[in-house]
Design a protein around this motif. Structure first.
Motif, mmCIF file in Angstrom:
data_model
loop_
_atom_site.group_PDB
_atom_site.id
_atom_site.type_symbol
_atom_site.label_atom_id
_atom_site.label_comp_id
_atom_site.label_asym_id
_atom_site.label_seq_id
_atom_site.Cartn_x
_atom_site.Cartn_y
_atom_site.Cartn_z
ATOM 1 N N ILE A 88 1.447 -0.400 -2.214
ATOM 2 C CA ILE A 88 1.625 -0.398 -0.742
ATOM 3 C C ILE A 88 2.906 -1.343 -0.666
ATOM 4 N N GLN A 89 2.865 -2.516 -1.437
ATOM 5 C CA GLN A 89 4.110 -3.389 -1.245
ATOM 6 C C GLN A 89 5.204 -2.605 -1.565
ATOM 7 N N ALA A 90 5.449 -1.532 -2.656
ATOM 8 C CA ALA A 90 6.521 -0.850 -2.901
ATOM 9 C C ALA A 90 6.858 0.228 -1.789
ATOM 10 N N ILE A 95 9.837 3.519 2.310
ATOM 11 C CA ILE A 95 9.353 4.664 3.115
ATOM 12 C C ILE A 95 9.407 4.190 4.805
ATOM 13 N N PRO A 96 9.793 4.987 5.526
ATOM 14 C CA PRO A 96 9.945 4.550 7.232
ATOM 15 C C PRO A 96 8.703 5.026 7.775
ATOM 16 N N VAL A 97 7.761 5.609 7.144
ATOM 17 C CA VAL A 97 6.437 6.132 8.152
ATOM 18 C C VAL A 97 5.730 5.265 7.796
ATOM 19 N N ALA A 112 -4.242 -4.935 1.859
ATOM 20 C CA ALA A 112 -3.208 -3.909 2.151
ATOM 21 C C ALA A 112 -2.465 -4.137 3.443
ATOM 22 N N LEU A 113 -2.864 -4.572 4.587
ATOM 23 C CA LEU A 113 -2.418 -4.761 5.556
ATOM 24 C C LEU A 113 -1.454 -5.964 5.364
ATOM 25 N N GLU A 114 -1.787 -6.942 4.756
ATOM 26 C CA GLU A 114 -0.713 -8.220 4.588
ATOM 27 C C GLU A 114 0.300 -7.401 3.584
ATOM 28 N N ALA A 115 0.002 -6.382 2.919
ATOM 29 C CA ALA A 115 1.055 -5.940 1.936
ATOM 30 C C ALA A 115 2.111 -4.818 2.540
#
Length: 277
Positions: A88-90, A95-97, A112-115
């Motif tokens: 997710i960080q990567a 990506i823009p979406v 995941a939200l923080e990432a």
């Protein structure tokens, strides 16, 4: 659990439901994905695949680190975090979406939200972890609430799904999740026989009574294999047929593995069903 700061509205809250169908691309960072497309420990491949999906027309990317196929082995939160957070960080940088996290664990969703994720896709419909609904409310992010209860008979299929999803929507609202941030998923393949999955596809429009956008995930599912006699990696045509029928019967988002091909199916189906191309 630490407080998660509220986030600005994601695309899901500004999308014009009913005008077109949105495509969610699947990224599995698991070693045991049922469809054979797992990319565990392959960060470069994850980014490359997601970029290709977005270039092909994906509107959002769904990242999952635990297989939910029948007979799957549950994954501890620590291992799920190890798989999904680097991905997710990567992706958040590449990506823009919007990115959704496919998990039923609040601790994984929060990280995941923080990432960089901005949507929670919970196959347990906010029922698997008591901290999930409060987390989503506190974070101010959309949630995809799935139905996963066993259905016993065809005559109970739609009534039971509607009743259970309505109960889960009420649970979300009571926790403070905004109405416009709720998407429903009837859970193809979860607690339903192949025949019931096919019936659900035929009667999908009846779920619009719930008043929320509908996400459909039929991609490469066993219902297709039962009909065509093909393995998961050879179910593109079957997936295309189910996607077209889902859109004709009220689907707003389709969750798929084969994004380039299914984007074309979606555009053609939208041209017929919605008069838009």
């Amino acid at each position: 659990m630490a407080a998660t700061p509220a986030r600005s509205a994601t695309a899901l809250e500004t999308w014009e439901w009913g005008r077109r169908t949105y495509v969610m691309g699947i990224i599995n960072v698991t070693p045991d994905s049922f469809s054979g497309d797992g990319l565990a420990e392959q960060l470069d491949a994850v980014v490359e695949k997601a970029r290709a999906m977005v270039e092909a027309g994906a509107d959002l990317i769904d990242v999952g680190g635990e297989s939910t196929r029948p007979g799957h082995t549950p994954v501890p939160a620590e291992e799920e975090l190890r798989r999904v957070i680097p991905a997710i960080q990567a992706l958040a940088q590449a990506i823009p979406v919007p990115i959704s996290i496919d998990t039923s664990k609040a601790i994984v969703a929060e990280a995941a939200l923080e990432a960089g994720a901005s949507i929670i896709n919970d196959v347990r419909g906010l029922q698997g972890d008591p901290d999930m609904a409060p987390l989503a409310a506190r974070a101010g992010v959309p949630v995809i609430i799935m139905h996963d209860r066993k259905i016993e008979s065809a005559d109970r299929l739609i009534p039971d799904i509607v009743r259970e999803l309505a109960r889960r929507i009420e649970h979300a609202l009571s926790a403070g999740i905004a109405w416009e941030r709720i998407v429903i998923d009837p859970g193809f393949g979860f607690g339903k026989t192949p025949d019931l999955n096919l019936l659900l596809l035929r009667r999908l429009r009846e779920l619009t009574v719930l008043g929320r956008p509908i996400l459909v995930g039929t991609s490469r599912k066993s219902m297709i294999g039962q009909v065509l006699g093909t393995p998961p990696e050879d179910r593109l045509e079957g997936t295309a047929a189910t996607v077209a029928l889902a859109i004709a019967n009220g689907a707003d988002i389709v969750r798929v593995h084969d994004v380039p091909q299914i984007v074309r199916v979606v555009r053609m189906t939208d041209a017929v069903v919605r008069g838009r191309w």
